[in-house]
Design a protein around this motif. Sequence first.
Motif, PDB file in Angstrom:
ATOM      1  N   LEU A 123       0.828  -1.208   0.000  1.00  0.00           N
ATOM      2  CA  LEU A 123       0.000   0.000   0.000  1.00  0.00           C
ATOM      3  C   LEU A 123       0.859   1.253   0.000  1.00  0.00           C
ATOM      4  O   LEU A 123       0.535   2.238  -0.661  1.00  0.00           O
ATOM      5  N   ALA A 124       1.976   1.225   0.730  1.00  0.00           N
ATOM      6  CA  ALA A 124       2.863   2.390   0.787  1.00  0.00           C
ATOM      7  C   ALA A 124       3.452   2.707  -0.582  1.00  0.00           C
ATOM      8  O   ALA A 124       3.668   3.872  -0.922  1.00  0.00           O
ATOM      9  N   GLU A 125       3.693   1.680  -1.371  1.00  0.00           N
ATOM     10  CA  GLU A 125       4.269   1.888  -2.708  1.00  0.00           C
ATOM     11  C   GLU A 125       3.281   2.526  -3.680  1.00  0.00           C
ATOM     12  O   GLU A 125       3.694   3.112  -4.673  1.00  0.00           O
ATOM     13  N   THR A 126       1.987   2.438  -3.391  1.00  0.00           N
ATOM     14  CA  THR A 126       0.991   3.010  -4.299  1.00  0.00           C
ATOM     15  C   THR A 126       0.841   4.508  -4.124  1.00  0.00           C
ATOM     16  O   THR A 126       0.263   5.172  -4.987  1.00  0.00           O
ATOM     17  N   GLY A 127       1.327   5.048  -3.009  1.00  0.00           N
ATOM     18  CA  GLY A 127       1.177   6.471  -2.751  1.00  0.00           C
ATOM     19  C   GLY A 127      -0.182   6.855  -2.196  1.00  0.00           C
ATOM     20  O   GLY A 127      -0.445   8.029  -1.946  1.00  0.00           O
ATOM     21  N   GLN A 128      -1.048   5.872  -2.000  1.00  0.00           N
ATOM     22  CA  GLN A 128      -2.359   6.161  -1.419  1.00  0.00           C
ATOM     23  C   GLN A 128      -2.187   6.600   0.032  1.00  0.00           C
ATOM     24  O   GLN A 128      -1.271   6.170   0.720  1.00  0.00           O
ATOM     25  N   THR A 129      -3.109   7.455   0.484  1.00  0.00           N
ATOM     26  CA  THR A 129      -3.154   7.802   1.901  1.00  0.00           C
ATOM     27  C   THR A 129      -4.568   7.557   2.411  1.00  0.00           C
ATOM     28  O   THR A 129      -5.529   7.567   1.635  1.00  0.00           O
ATOM     29  N   PHE A 130      -4.667   7.372   3.696  1.00  0.00           N
ATOM     30  CA  PHE A 130      -5.919   6.963   4.306  1.00  0.00           C
ATOM     31  C   PHE A 130      -6.222   7.812   5.534  1.00  0.00           C
ATOM     32  O   PHE A 130      -5.317   8.384   6.144  1.00  0.00           O
ATOM     33  N   ASP A 131      -7.490   7.847   5.900  1.00  0.00           N
ATOM     34  CA  ASP A 131      -7.907   8.540   7.118  1.00  0.00           C
ATOM     35  C   ASP A 131      -7.644   7.692   8.351  1.00  0.00           C
ATOM     36  O   ASP A 131      -7.461   8.213   9.447  1.00  0.00           O
ATOM     37  N   PHE A 132      -7.623   6.369   8.158  1.00  0.00           N
ATOM     38  CA  PHE A 132      -7.553   5.457   9.294  1.00  0.00           C
ATOM     39  C   PHE A 132      -6.796   4.200   8.881  1.00  0.00           C
ATOM     40  O   PHE A 132      -7.044   3.659   7.814  1.00  0.00           O
ATOM     41  N   VAL A 133      -5.881   3.748   9.715  1.00  0.00           N
ATOM     42  CA  VAL A 133      -5.154   2.494   9.498  1.00  0.00           C
ATOM     43  C   VAL A 133      -5.328   1.663  10.762  1.00  0.00           C
ATOM     44  O   VAL A 133      -5.174   2.173  11.873  1.00  0.00           O
ATOM     45  N   THR A 134      -5.649   0.393  10.591  1.00  0.00           N
ATOM     46  CA  THR A 134      -5.763  -0.500  11.734  1.00  0.00           C
ATOM     47  C   THR A 134      -4.918  -1.754  11.512  1.00  0.00           C
ATOM     48  O   THR A 134      -4.760  -2.217  10.384  1.00  0.00           O
ATOM     49  N   CYS A 135      -4.390  -2.265  12.592  1.00  0.00           N
ATOM     50  CA  CYS A 135      -3.499  -3.427  12.541  1.00  0.00           C
ATOM     51  C   CYS A 135      -3.729  -4.210  13.829  1.00  0.00           C
ATOM     52  O   CYS A 135      -3.449  -3.710  14.915  1.00  0.00           O
ATOM     53  N   LEU A 136      -4.264  -5.418  13.699  1.00  0.00           N
ATOM     54  CA  LEU A 136      -4.628  -6.209  14.873  1.00  0.00           C
ATOM     55  C   LEU A 136      -3.775  -7.476  14.970  1.00  0.00           C
ATOM     56  O   LEU A 136      -3.804  -8.320  14.078  1.00  0.00           O
ATOM     57  N   ARG A 137      -3.024  -7.578  16.038  1.00  0.00           N
ATOM     58  CA  ARG A 137      -2.170  -8.735  16.322  1.00  0.00           C
ATOM     59  C   ARG A 137      -1.224  -9.068  15.183  1.00  0.00           C
ATOM     60  O   ARG A 137      -1.036 -10.222  14.825  1.00  0.00           O
ATOM     61  N   VAL A 138      -0.613  -8.045  14.632  1.00  0.00           N
ATOM     62  CA  VAL A 138       0.328  -8.233  13.533  1.00  0.00           C
ATOM     63  C   VAL A 138       1.724  -7.756  13.920  1.00  0.00           C
ATOM     64  O   VAL A 138       2.711  -8.430  13.634  1.00  0.00           O
TER      65      VAL A 138
END
Length: 180
Positions: free
Chosen positions: A14-29
């Motif tokens: 996702l970082a390589e696409t240049g997209q940005t987001f309002d919210f990022v979630t990461c559970l048990r990773v």
Amino acid sequence: MSNTRFVTGDYRDLAETGQTFDFVTCLRVLMYLPDQAGAVATFCKLLKPNGMVLLQEHQPAPDNTTTDRPLAAQARSWVWDTVAAEGATLNTGTQLHSLLASAGFSEIAITAEAVIETPSQAAQTADLVRVMLPRIEAARVTTAAEVDIETLAERLKVEQAQSTSTSISELIFGAMARRA
């Protein structure tokens, strides 16, 4: 929800696409990533200004094993020894604040919940061991014969009924932070 879009993917891709987001979630990773600081820094780059990140990590409770619940302690050990053998960092929850602060996040809020076991309230230990049994064996933590999964729930229930103690089986950490 017409103004909401959910994207699931590898944070590096996702970082390589240049997209940005309002919210990022990461559970048990995070606990399984060798470069946790790099991952959290990438989460920050994925966010729009003032975007938020939500992280959840589990870790074993501090050693508070009660002497009257040895099977429960053994079952928890099978789980956490397996997670450690798979390369996880077992104290990621207590490191969340420093990881987020180092990556430049602000408004960092950390919470924790404890999974409690009492004589009348059991954790889902037998179910967890059942689901993890192939991983437990692959990590060579113990054997299926020693676990005896078909009787584990009942043996834990009997042990619990005879117990007089309260113990903490694991901690669940949550973190929210905002990209400055």
